[in-house]
Design an enzyme around this catalytic site. Structure first.
Site, PDB file in Angstrom:
ATOM      1  N   LYS A   1      31.499  43.676  43.168  1.00  6.99           N
ATOM      2  CA  LYS A   1      30.961  44.429  41.961  1.00  6.99           C
ATOM      3  C   LYS A   1      31.127  45.931  41.980  1.00  6.99           C
ATOM      4  CE  LYS A   1      29.846  40.743  39.724  1.00  6.99           C
ATOM      5  NZ  LYS A   1      30.893  40.457  38.431  1.00  6.99           N
TER       6      LYS A   1
HETATM    7  N1  PMP Z   1      30.581  35.698  43.542  1.00  7.86           N
HETATM    8  C1  PMP Z   1      29.425  36.466  43.400  1.00  7.86           C
HETATM    9  C2  PMP Z   1      28.309  36.448  44.755  1.00  7.86           C
HETATM   10  C3  PMP Z   1      29.020  37.162  42.250  1.00  7.86           C
HETATM   11  O1  PMP Z   1      28.033  38.158  42.338  1.00  7.86           O
HETATM   12  C4  PMP Z   1      30.027  37.231  41.293  1.00  7.86           C
HETATM   13  C5  PMP Z   1      29.519  38.049  40.026  1.00  7.86           C
HETATM   14  N2  PMP Z   1      28.543  37.125  39.193  1.00  7.86           N
HETATM   15  C6  PMP Z   1      31.115  36.379  41.385  1.00  7.86           C
HETATM   16  C7  PMP Z   1      31.355  35.610  42.492  1.00  7.86           C
HETATM   17  C8  PMP Z   1      31.812  36.134  40.162  1.00  7.86           C
HETATM   18  O2  PMP Z   1      32.516  37.193  39.871  1.00  7.86           O
HETATM   19  P1  PMP Z   1      32.938  37.428  38.139  1.00  7.86           P
HETATM   20  O3  PMP Z   1      31.640  37.790  37.596  1.00  7.86           O
HETATM   21  O4  PMP Z   1      33.931  38.847  38.349  1.00  7.86           O
HETATM   22  O5  PMP Z   1      33.373  36.332  37.731  1.00  7.86           O
END
Ligand code: PMP
Length: 344
Positions: A48
């Site tokens: 992130k």
């Molecule tokens: N794994 C974790 C620990 C996350 O915090 C997130 C984000 N919500 C994701 C996977 C998935 O990534 P994305 O939001 O880019 O689909």
């Protein structure tokens, strides 16, 4: 000749360019080569960081943000940490509305990073005024000079990965990648990375990982929102009870669903086997690969890249706590030899 001091200006210089690490032990009986894109190497310990930095810098470029302004976001924790980190370096205030499903460690950590945190009930509908979406929206609307990251509905989320994660993986695999496996929450990671990779080679197979209790897989297959799919589950950051516009479903070839229990055991296995202390969704992603392997998805020519989104330290009171695992009943149907071993 005078030697120059070799230092980064600040932590933000270290966002992205995460390593690709071969998984030789856990994948030893699988056909093909398996590589993890280990996002815990970002300074905020998750993928992130990429979107927080990218979205805030885009707002700066458009002249929307000036020092002292406020950044608002809804988050399961990781985005919050990254937004808080970027805000500190760039001199913004950070307000976060988080789900009560988020681990205590994550919430404490956000506060430690100077963010103001509102904890909102997890199991209310997205349009409920108590939901973290509505709380963040309200704060943003009421506060002049604020920017709402809005990761589920912001196309810049996808662009961040199109501009960084995608090109990095293409370069690191010398264009030899055949499959990408990524958990889908906002869908930004999988969609943005897929967009770049499919532009290079449309045959690369992009497989999303979803949770039981989430609508994403069914929506991908039917393009219909089915509220019957929704029920509470444990994994944080994966799956959703709404359809995020940050996901481009046309760029994903298929979805695989994984359980809370198997994903938790699998994350613990990765840590013990590969020495990589990974988060819950890394376990989910590898669990999906185990299921795909049984279905015969891979052969000896496969070069599979799996995204490991964050670090295990964020789950000490969850999957890495035997008490928590017990409370969930995750040791009741023990399926790994390791957990059964009697110490002599
Ligand atoms: N794994 C974790 C620990 C996350 O915090 C997130 C984000 N919500 C994701 C996977 C998935 O990534 P994305 O939001 O880019 O689909």
């Amino acid at each position: 000749m005078e030697q120059k001091i070799n230092a980064y200006d600040n932590v933000l210089d270290l966002v992205g360019n995460t390593p690709l690490i071969k998984l030789s032990k856990i994948a030893k009986n699988f056909k093909g080569n398996f590589y993890a894109k280990v996002e815990a190497f970002n300074p905020g310990h998750s993928t992130k960081d990429r979107i927080a930095l990218y979205i805030i810098e885009q707002a700066e470029k458009k002249g929307i943000l000036k020092p002292g302004d406020t950044i608002v976001e809804t988050t399961s924790g990781n985005t919050g940490f990254s937004v808080a980190m970027v805000s500190i370096i760039k001199g913004y205030d950070c307000i976060l509305a988080v789900s009560s499903k988020s681990s205590k460690d994550k919430i404490d950590m956000l506060r430690a990073m100077g963010a103001k945190v509102y904890v909102c009930p997890a199991h209310v509908k997205a349009d409920d005024p108590r939901s973290y979406y509505q709380v963040a929206k309200r704060i943003h609307e009421e506060m002049k000079g604020s920017v709402y990251i809005n990761q589920y509905f912001n196309e810049l989320n996808m662009d961040a990965h199109y501009n960084s994660t995608g090109p990095e993986i293409w370069k690191q695999t010398a264009g030899k990648i055949t499959h990408l496996i990524a958990c889908s929450g906002t869908g930004g990671t999988i969609s943005g990375t897929s967009k770049f990779l499919k532009e290079q080679n449309p045959n690369i197979k992009i497989i999303g990982v979803d949770a039981y209790g989430s609508v994403l897989k069914k929506y991908h297959e039917t393009r219909e929102f089915d509220s019957n799919e929704i029920y509470p589950y444990r994994i944080e950051g994966l799956g959703k009870n709404l359809i995020p516009t940050a996901t481009d479903f046309d760029l994903i070839d298929k979805f695989v669903k994984v359980t809370d229990e198997e994903s938790a055991h699998t994350a613990r296995d990765i840590s013990r086997t590969e020495g990589m202390f990974v988060g819950y969704t890394s376990g989910a992603a590898w669990q999906a690969i185990k299921q795909l392997e049984i279905e015969g998805e891979f052969d000896e020519h496969s070069n599979v890249v799996v995204i490991f989104p964050d670090h295990g330290s964020r789950y000490m009171s969850k999957i890495y706590s035997d008490d928590w695992m017990n409370e969930q009943g995750f040791f009741d149907s023990v399926n790994t030899e390791e957990e059964c071993k009697i110490e002599h």
